[in-house]
Design a protein around this motif. Structure first.
Motif, PDB file in Angstrom:
ATOM      1  N   GLY A 158     -23.611  62.944  -9.329  1.00  0.00           N
ATOM      2  CA  GLY A 158     -23.889  61.769 -10.159  1.00  0.00           C
ATOM      3  C   GLY A 158     -24.067  62.112 -11.626  1.00  0.00           C
ATOM      4  O   GLY A 158     -23.957  63.256 -12.046  1.00  0.00           O
ATOM      5  N   PRO A 159     -24.387  61.089 -12.453  1.00  0.00           N
ATOM      6  CA  PRO A 159     -24.413  61.250 -13.906  1.00  0.00           C
ATOM      7  C   PRO A 159     -25.761  61.662 -14.479  1.00  0.00           C
ATOM      8  O   PRO A 159     -25.944  61.636 -15.682  1.00  0.00           O
ATOM      9  CB  PRO A 159     -24.028  59.849 -14.397  1.00  0.00           C
ATOM     10  CG  PRO A 159     -24.650  58.949 -13.360  1.00  0.00           C
ATOM     11  CD  PRO A 159     -24.539  59.686 -12.053  1.00  0.00           C
ATOM     12  N   SER A 160     -26.746  61.992 -13.644  1.00  0.00           N
ATOM     13  CA  SER A 160     -28.080  62.302 -14.156  1.00  0.00           C
ATOM     14  C   SER A 160     -28.101  63.684 -14.792  1.00  0.00           C
ATOM     15  O   SER A 160     -27.163  64.468 -14.655  1.00  0.00           O
ATOM     16  CB  SER A 160     -29.090  62.232 -13.014  1.00  0.00           C
ATOM     17  OG  SER A 160     -28.745  63.178 -12.010  1.00  0.00           O
ATOM     18  N   GLY A 161     -29.220  63.989 -15.480  1.00  0.00           N
ATOM     19  CA  GLY A 161     -29.382  65.277 -16.122  1.00  0.00           C
ATOM     20  C   GLY A 161     -29.154  65.193 -17.611  1.00  0.00           C
ATOM     21  O   GLY A 161     -28.923  64.128 -18.173  1.00  0.00           O
ATOM     22  N   SER A 162     -29.229  66.345 -18.262  1.00  0.00           N
ATOM     23  CA  SER A 162     -29.061  66.396 -19.711  1.00  0.00           C
ATOM     24  C   SER A 162     -27.613  66.142 -20.081  1.00  0.00           C
ATOM     25  O   SER A 162     -26.711  66.263 -19.241  1.00  0.00           O
ATOM     26  CB  SER A 162     -29.485  67.771 -20.227  1.00  0.00           C
ATOM     27  OG  SER A 162     -28.567  68.756 -19.762  1.00  0.00           O
ATOM     28  N   PRO A 163     -27.376  65.788 -21.351  1.00  0.00           N
ATOM     29  CA  PRO A 163     -25.988  65.605 -21.790  1.00  0.00           C
ATOM     30  C   PRO A 163     -25.123  66.837 -21.541  1.00  0.00           C
ATOM     31  O   PRO A 163     -23.946  66.721 -21.188  1.00  0.00           O
ATOM     32  CB  PRO A 163     -26.134  65.301 -23.279  1.00  0.00           C
ATOM     33  CG  PRO A 163     -27.492  64.699 -23.405  1.00  0.00           C
ATOM     34  CD  PRO A 163     -28.343  65.403 -22.395  1.00  0.00           C
ATOM     35  N   GLN A 164     -25.706  68.029 -21.701  1.00  0.00           N
ATOM     36  CA  GLN A 164     -24.946  69.251 -21.459  1.00  0.00           C
ATOM     37  C   GLN A 164     -24.560  69.367 -19.989  1.00  0.00           C
ATOM     38  O   GLN A 164     -23.423  69.717 -19.649  1.00  0.00           O
ATOM     39  CB  GLN A 164     -25.749  70.471 -21.886  1.00  0.00           C
ATOM     40  CG  GLN A 164     -24.984  71.793 -21.668  1.00  0.00           C
ATOM     41  CD  GLN A 164     -25.765  72.995 -22.148  1.00  0.00           C
ATOM     42  OE1 GLN A 164     -26.786  72.856 -22.794  1.00  0.00           O
ATOM     43  NE2 GLN A 164     -25.278  74.175 -21.826  1.00  0.00           N
ATOM     44  N   ASN A 165     -25.509  69.049 -19.109  1.00  0.00           N
ATOM     45  CA  ASN A 165     -25.202  69.103 -17.682  1.00  0.00           C
ATOM     46  C   ASN A 165     -24.115  68.106 -17.299  1.00  0.00           C
ATOM     47  O   ASN A 165     -23.219  68.403 -16.504  1.00  0.00           O
ATOM     48  CB  ASN A 165     -26.464  68.827 -16.858  1.00  0.00           C
ATOM     49  CG  ASN A 165     -27.454  69.979 -16.932  1.00  0.00           C
ATOM     50  OD1 ASN A 165     -27.083  71.098 -17.258  1.00  0.00           O
ATOM     51  ND2 ASN A 165     -28.711  69.698 -16.631  1.00  0.00           N
ATOM     52  N   ARG A 166     -24.199  66.889 -17.862  1.00  0.00           N
ATOM     53  CA  ARG A 166     -23.175  65.880 -17.559  1.00  0.00           C
ATOM     54  C   ARG A 166     -21.817  66.333 -18.068  1.00  0.00           C
ATOM     55  O   ARG A 166     -20.800  66.128 -17.404  1.00  0.00           O
ATOM     56  CB  ARG A 166     -23.568  64.538 -18.182  1.00  0.00           C
ATOM     57  CG  ARG A 166     -24.775  63.880 -17.512  1.00  0.00           C
ATOM     58  CD  ARG A 166     -24.842  62.389 -17.838  1.00  0.00           C
ATOM     59  NE  ARG A 166     -25.004  62.156 -19.263  1.00  0.00           N
ATOM     60  CZ  ARG A 166     -26.177  62.055 -19.876  1.00  0.00           C
ATOM     61  NH1 ARG A 166     -27.306  62.204 -19.179  1.00  0.00           N
ATOM     62  NH2 ARG A 166     -26.242  61.819 -21.172  1.00  0.00           N
ATOM     63  N   SER A 167     -21.787  66.932 -19.251  1.00  0.00           N
ATOM     64  CA  SER A 167     -20.523  67.412 -19.805  1.00  0.00           C
ATOM     65  C   SER A 167     -19.921  68.497 -18.935  1.00  0.00           C
ATOM     66  O   SER A 167     -18.705  68.514 -18.688  1.00  0.00           O
ATOM     67  CB  SER A 167     -20.751  67.941 -21.229  1.00  0.00           C
ATOM     68  OG  SER A 167     -19.551  68.455 -21.760  1.00  0.00           O
ATOM     69  N   GLU A 168     -20.784  69.416 -18.445  1.00  0.00           N
ATOM     70  CA  GLU A 168     -20.278  70.475 -17.576  1.00  0.00           C
ATOM     71  C   GLU A 168     -19.728  69.907 -16.278  1.00  0.00           C
ATOM     72  O   GLU A 168     -18.683  70.342 -15.775  1.00  0.00           O
ATOM     73  CB  GLU A 168     -21.400  71.476 -17.289  1.00  0.00           C
ATOM     74  CG  GLU A 168     -21.784  72.330 -18.498  1.00  0.00           C
ATOM     75  CD  GLU A 168     -22.969  73.239 -18.198  1.00  0.00           C
ATOM     76  OE1 GLU A 168     -23.556  73.115 -17.091  1.00  0.00           O
ATOM     77  OE2 GLU A 168     -23.313  74.059 -19.078  1.00  0.00           O
TER      78      GLU A 168
ATOM     79  N   SER B 222     -10.042  73.241  -0.375  1.00  0.00           N
ATOM     80  CA  SER B 222     -11.147  73.871  -1.104  1.00  0.00           C
ATOM     81  C   SER B 222     -11.434  73.142  -2.413  1.00  0.00           C
ATOM     82  O   SER B 222     -12.594  72.811  -2.710  1.00  0.00           O
ATOM     83  CB  SER B 222     -10.797  75.335  -1.387  1.00  0.00           C
ATOM     84  OG  SER B 222     -11.787  75.949  -2.193  1.00  0.00           O
ATOM     85  N   TYR B 223     -10.393  72.867  -3.167  1.00  0.00           N
ATOM     86  CA  TYR B 223     -10.597  72.145  -4.429  1.00  0.00           C
ATOM     87  C   TYR B 223     -11.099  70.728  -4.172  1.00  0.00           C
ATOM     88  O   TYR B 223     -11.932  70.198  -4.911  1.00  0.00           O
ATOM     89  CB  TYR B 223      -9.302  72.097  -5.232  1.00  0.00           C
ATOM     90  CG  TYR B 223      -8.994  73.387  -5.960  1.00  0.00           C
ATOM     91  CD1 TYR B 223      -9.851  73.881  -6.942  1.00  0.00           C
ATOM     92  CD2 TYR B 223      -7.832  74.105  -5.680  1.00  0.00           C
ATOM     93  CE1 TYR B 223      -9.570  75.066  -7.607  1.00  0.00           C
ATOM     94  CE2 TYR B 223      -7.546  75.289  -6.336  1.00  0.00           C
ATOM     95  CZ  TYR B 223      -8.409  75.764  -7.303  1.00  0.00           C
ATOM     96  OH  TYR B 223      -8.125  76.929  -7.956  1.00  0.00           O
ATOM     97  N   GLY B 224     -10.599  70.097  -3.118  1.00  0.00           N
ATOM     98  CA  GLY B 224     -11.038  68.742  -2.804  1.00  0.00           C
ATOM     99  C   GLY B 224     -12.519  68.684  -2.459  1.00  0.00           C
ATOM    100  O   GLY B 224     -13.237  67.767  -2.885  1.00  0.00           O
TER     101      GLY B 224
ATOM    102  N   LEU C   6     -14.543  69.129  -5.615  1.00  0.00           N
ATOM    103  CA  LEU C   6     -14.527  67.900  -6.403  1.00  0.00           C
ATOM    104  C   LEU C   6     -15.492  66.870  -5.829  1.00  0.00           C
ATOM    105  O   LEU C   6     -16.253  66.225  -6.570  1.00  0.00           O
ATOM    106  CB  LEU C   6     -13.102  67.323  -6.439  1.00  0.00           C
ATOM    107  CG  LEU C   6     -12.918  65.996  -7.160  1.00  0.00           C
ATOM    108  CD1 LEU C   6     -13.308  66.111  -8.623  1.00  0.00           C
ATOM    109  CD2 LEU C   6     -11.460  65.530  -7.035  1.00  0.00           C
ATOM    110  N   ALA C   7     -15.483  66.720  -4.510  1.00  0.00           N
ATOM    111  CA  ALA C   7     -16.393  65.761  -3.876  1.00  0.00           C
ATOM    112  C   ALA C   7     -17.857  66.151  -4.113  1.00  0.00           C
ATOM    113  O   ALA C   7     -18.707  65.290  -4.356  1.00  0.00           O
ATOM    114  CB  ALA C   7     -16.099  65.691  -2.379  1.00  0.00           C
TER     115      ALA C   7
ATOM    116  N   TYR D  80     -11.122  70.395 -11.119  1.00  0.00           N
ATOM    117  CA  TYR D  80     -10.811  70.306  -9.694  1.00  0.00           C
ATOM    118  C   TYR D  80      -9.809  69.183  -9.423  1.00  0.00           C
ATOM    119  O   TYR D  80      -8.922  69.324  -8.582  1.00  0.00           O
ATOM    120  CB  TYR D  80     -12.096  70.078  -8.892  1.00  0.00           C
ATOM    121  CG  TYR D  80     -13.079  71.221  -8.971  1.00  0.00           C
ATOM    122  CD1 TYR D  80     -12.635  72.543  -9.040  1.00  0.00           C
ATOM    123  CD2 TYR D  80     -14.454  70.987  -8.991  1.00  0.00           C
ATOM    124  CE1 TYR D  80     -13.536  73.602  -9.127  1.00  0.00           C
ATOM    125  CE2 TYR D  80     -15.362  72.041  -9.070  1.00  0.00           C
ATOM    126  CZ  TYR D  80     -14.898  73.341  -9.147  1.00  0.00           C
ATOM    127  OH  TYR D  80     -15.789  74.374  -9.230  1.00  0.00           O
ATOM    128  N   SER D  81      -9.974  68.074 -10.131  1.00  0.00           N
ATOM    129  CA  SER D  81      -9.040  66.959  -9.949  1.00  0.00           C
ATOM    130  C   SER D  81      -7.633  67.354 -10.367  1.00  0.00           C
ATOM    131  O   SER D  81      -6.650  67.049  -9.673  1.00  0.00           O
ATOM    132  CB  SER D  81      -9.516  65.748 -10.757  1.00  0.00           C
ATOM    133  OG  SER D  81      -8.624  64.672 -10.614  1.00  0.00           O
TER     134      SER D  81
END
Length: 760
Positions: free
Chosen positions: A53-63, A41-43, A46-47, A71-72
């Motif tokens: 990916g890294p797109s979106g606002s800085p807040q979204n990327r941080s979350e 489930s955690y794996g 995580l996937a 998860y890792s």
């Protein structure tokens, strides 16, 4: 007439064991099934996060980074507890379900508890209940497992009054603790979570606050107790410690590798583990040093010497000096310098940072002189006048001479290299002690230098130019590492289809940025303060070393483990108050571990007799939990190295017979400086040469290791071949005590000279 067959008395007992093993296997299978479900489930989560990916606002990327890290970490934690996940069961009084104890807590999909975390209060009876004080426990069962298979069980009946008949019929066991002690060593330390004894458990669960000193003789499990206490504190005080972290200080890098699997196997990995040699980021301290020199560096008087040396960088000129600024002569008055220095010192900042306050105060004085000489009264001209004065060479030189910025490494090198400077700042050191400190610039750093460098770093603060240079160097190394990783990813996974280069992939790594754990951030910052510090082999630390550690833990929450009798060198410690020095206070409490679970009684008695004959009898004697026949053997040699090789060959053959080919570990402990002679003798035999080689060059993975007593501190082996014990003892009684008490099965002494007094 045919005679009836004789009943096999072992038959019913074997049936009982088989039934118990089968019962527990069913439950263990259920727990591992749930473990696999959670891991999957955690794996998958995580996937899924990584696919976004890294797109979106800085807040979204941080979350997303936060979720990915969570998860890792969860997957890694579940991976680490795979081995011996379930190890205990408590049968309670009628009406209560059996309680299974394991490495982590676990519930099924309906939130019914499958497994109690060994650190939880409800698991405490597994370690503390006794027949005299059983509490609600009727039976305690130890489960011995190999991978996911139950291979044995051991029962301890604690309460006869509440014993059911079917439970009485199912009692079985051979002793989990003694089975663990008899098992062959595997090169790395194993946890003792399944066999923690009551006196050890009391230490592990001791309160967080204050300094807890755990005195333990050889084999009492003090290192294991310290590690399990670390895991317990992180569990019981998670909110307090996860922000600040825990620092673990060990005696050597080999020791840290030896214990590196314990905390992850207990479900904890976010701990900074280091040695005093590696305490300062970016500083390598591995040069050897004489005991007398290290002793001088370790004295608290050195803190005063260093403070005076830093204060000496702040100089008031003896007379007025004239400075040239664009053809205008300005006066540098000693009175103005003293006033500016007073203002800088009142700031409370370290030397290099307070220099800004001093420089601005001096520039203000000089700019006013410059403005008056130029007849410039317009306030709008002041920035230009300020820049003229600030950039003038005479002004820069004069301010630097009055308040010289420097680095900790540079200042300490100057002190060592200049006897006149050391004499000026160390009036409390005698001439002989100052002579011991003398050495040329560029000499390699030693472990005893680290607390002095740390003290200077605290007094000086960061040096802007040095910090900028270091940051550039680290950035280059990081970029190179990211590029290398990207190249490996593209090559091994065939990424990019020729459209993405390693440079492009590395730039993406840099853009998203890694989410550092608390341990990673703490290990990179010298000034990080921890919520708790654990120190192993603490009897070796100097007062200056303790000063460095206290600086990293203002709350003085520490677990200090060691043995006064095992202190190296010729300066024995009389008490823990002497050892702790400035760390000692009214908040110090002491626990003593009294039972040696590792060392056979015959060996333990011999080691104690040697110490007693030398006039250094252990202040905290221990008693061995077991003895083994033939655990102490003494062989007189003509050819010392050759005989040692013969003995090693015989002992390895005995381990093969007892545990199977290639099982078990052996150490040859030789006098310091003589290890190479023994290695050459062993390497002449191809089989022994192979036993000396470990994968990747790690000596802990080799079946045979040759070291001196100091390097063996904190380690244990099935068999120890002790070469010329009298010469080892010449380096200090504690070194010989350490060397004699490393084996779990046999100590084989090989000697050509006289044996130490007390050893028969």
């Amino acid at each position: 007439m045919q005679q009836a067959p004789t009943p096999d008395p072992a038959g019913p007992a074997q049936d009982t064991v088989a039934a118990a093993v089968g019962e527990e296997q069913t439950y263990v299978d259920r727990v591992y099934t749930r473990l696999d479900e959670l891991r999957a489930s955690y794996g998958s989560r995580l996937a899924e996060v990584r696919r976004e990916g890294p797109s979106g606002s800085p807040q979204n990327r941080s979350e997303r980074d936060a979720f990915a890290a969570h998860y890792s970490d969860a997957v890694a934690r579940l991976d680490h507890v795979e081995n011996r996940l379930v190890f205990g069961r408590l049968d309670l009084r009628a009406g209560e379900e059996p309680r299974y104890v394991g490495r982590i807590g676990m519930s099924d999909a309906e939130h019914d508890q499958l497994l109690v975390d060994w650190r939880a209060p409800s698991a405490q009876p597994f370690y503390q209940a006794t027949a005299a004080h059983p509490g609600d426990v009727v039976r305690r069962r130890h489960l011995m497992t190999r991978a996911r298979t139950v291979v044995g069980v051991e029962d301890e009946l604690l309460d006869h009054a509440h014993l059911d008949a079917d439970v009485a019929d199912g009692l079985t066991g051979e002793g989990a603790l003694f089975a663990a002690m008899s098992a062959a060593r595997e090169g790395h330390m194993s946890d003792i979570v399944a066999t923690i004894q009551a006196e050890q458990d009391a230490v592990i669960r001791s309160p967080l606050d204050g300094v807890l000193v755990v005195q333990g003789g050889p084999g009492t499990g003090k290192t294991a107790v310290a590690l399990h206490r670390t895991a317990y504190l992180l569990y019981a005080h998670r909110q307090r410690l996860e922000r600040s972290g825990v620092l673990l200080v060990g005696p050597s890098r080999v020791f840290l590798r030896y214990i590196d699997q314990v905390l992850p196997s207990l479900g904890e990995s976010d701990v900074v583990a280091t040695t005093m040699a590696d305490l300062l980021p970016g500083t390598t301290a591995d040069a050897p040093e004489d005991e007398e020199v290290a002793a001088v560096k370790g004295r608290l008087v050195m803190a005063d010497v260093l403070a005076r040396a830093v204060r000496g960088l702040q100089r008031v000129p003896e007379q007025v000096q004239e400075l040239d600024v664009e053809g205008v002569r300005l006066r540098l008055d000693p009175a103005d310098v003293r006033t500016a220095m007073g203002r800088a010192r009142r700031s409370g900042l370290p030397h290099n940072q307070a220099r800004d306050t001093f420089a601005l105060a001096m520039l203000d004085v000089l700019v006013r002189q410059y403005a008056a000489a130029r007849g410039a009264d317009d306030p709008e001209e002041r920035p230009y006048l300020f820049e003229d004065v600030r950039s003038a060479r005479d002004v820069r030189v004069a301010i630097n001479l009055c308040w010289m910025p420097t680095t900790a490494h540079g200042l300490l090198e100057r002190l060592y290299d200049r006897p006149d400077l050391l004499a000026r700042h160390a009036p409390r050191l005698g001439a002989a002690d100052r002579a011991l400190l003398a050495r040329e610039r560029g000499s390699a750093w030693t472990v005893a230098d680290v607390p002095l460098l740390d003290e200077l770093a605290e007094l000086l603060g960061p040096h802007q130019q040095a910090e900028a240079s270091r940051a550039r160097s680290e950035a280059r190394q990081q970029a190179a590492e990211e590029l290398r990783y990207a190249q490996e990813a593209i090559s091994s996974q065939e990424l990019g289809m020729g459209m993405v280069s390693a440079e492009m992939l590395a730039e993406r790594f840099a853009a998203t940025g890694p989410r550092l754990t608390t341990a990673e951030r703490a290990s990179a910052e010298r000034s990080w303060t921890y919520g708790h510090i654990v120190v192993d082999e603490a009897q070796e630390l100097s007062p200056m070393a303790w000063r460095s550690l206290l600086r990293r833990c203002p709350s003085r929450s520490m677990t200090v483990v060691g043995d006064l009798a095992q202190r190296s060198g010729h300066r024995p410690a009389r008490s823990w108050a002497d050892v702790l020095g400035g760390a000692g206070s009214e908040h110090v409490r002491e626990s003593v571990l009294t039972i040696s679970y590792r060392t056979p009684a015959t060996v333990m008695d011999a080691a104690t007799a040697v110490m007693t004959a030398a006039g250094a009898a252990p202040a905290y004697p221990v008693r061995a939990a077991r003895d083994l026949p033939g655990s102490l053997v003494v062989t007189r040699a003509g050819d010392l190295a050759g005989t040692a090789a013969d003995v090693v060959r015989e002992e390895l053959a005995a381990l093969d017979r007892a545990d199977g080919p290639g099982r078990g570990r052996l150490a040859v402990l030789a006098p310091r400086g003589e290890e190479a002679l023994v290695v050459r003798a062993l390497a002449a035999d191809p089989a022994l040469a192979a036993a000396l080689r470990g994968p990747d060059g790690d000596p802990l993975d080799a079946r045979v290791v040759v070291v001196d007593a100091v390097a063996a501190k904190g380690l244990e082996f099935d068999v120890v071949v002790l070469v010329e014990p009298a010469r080892i003892g010449a380096g200090g009684h504690g070194d010989l005590y350490v060397a004699m008490t490393r084996p779990t099965r046999r100590l084989h002494v090989v000697h050509a000279g006289d044996l130490p007094a007390g050893l028969r």
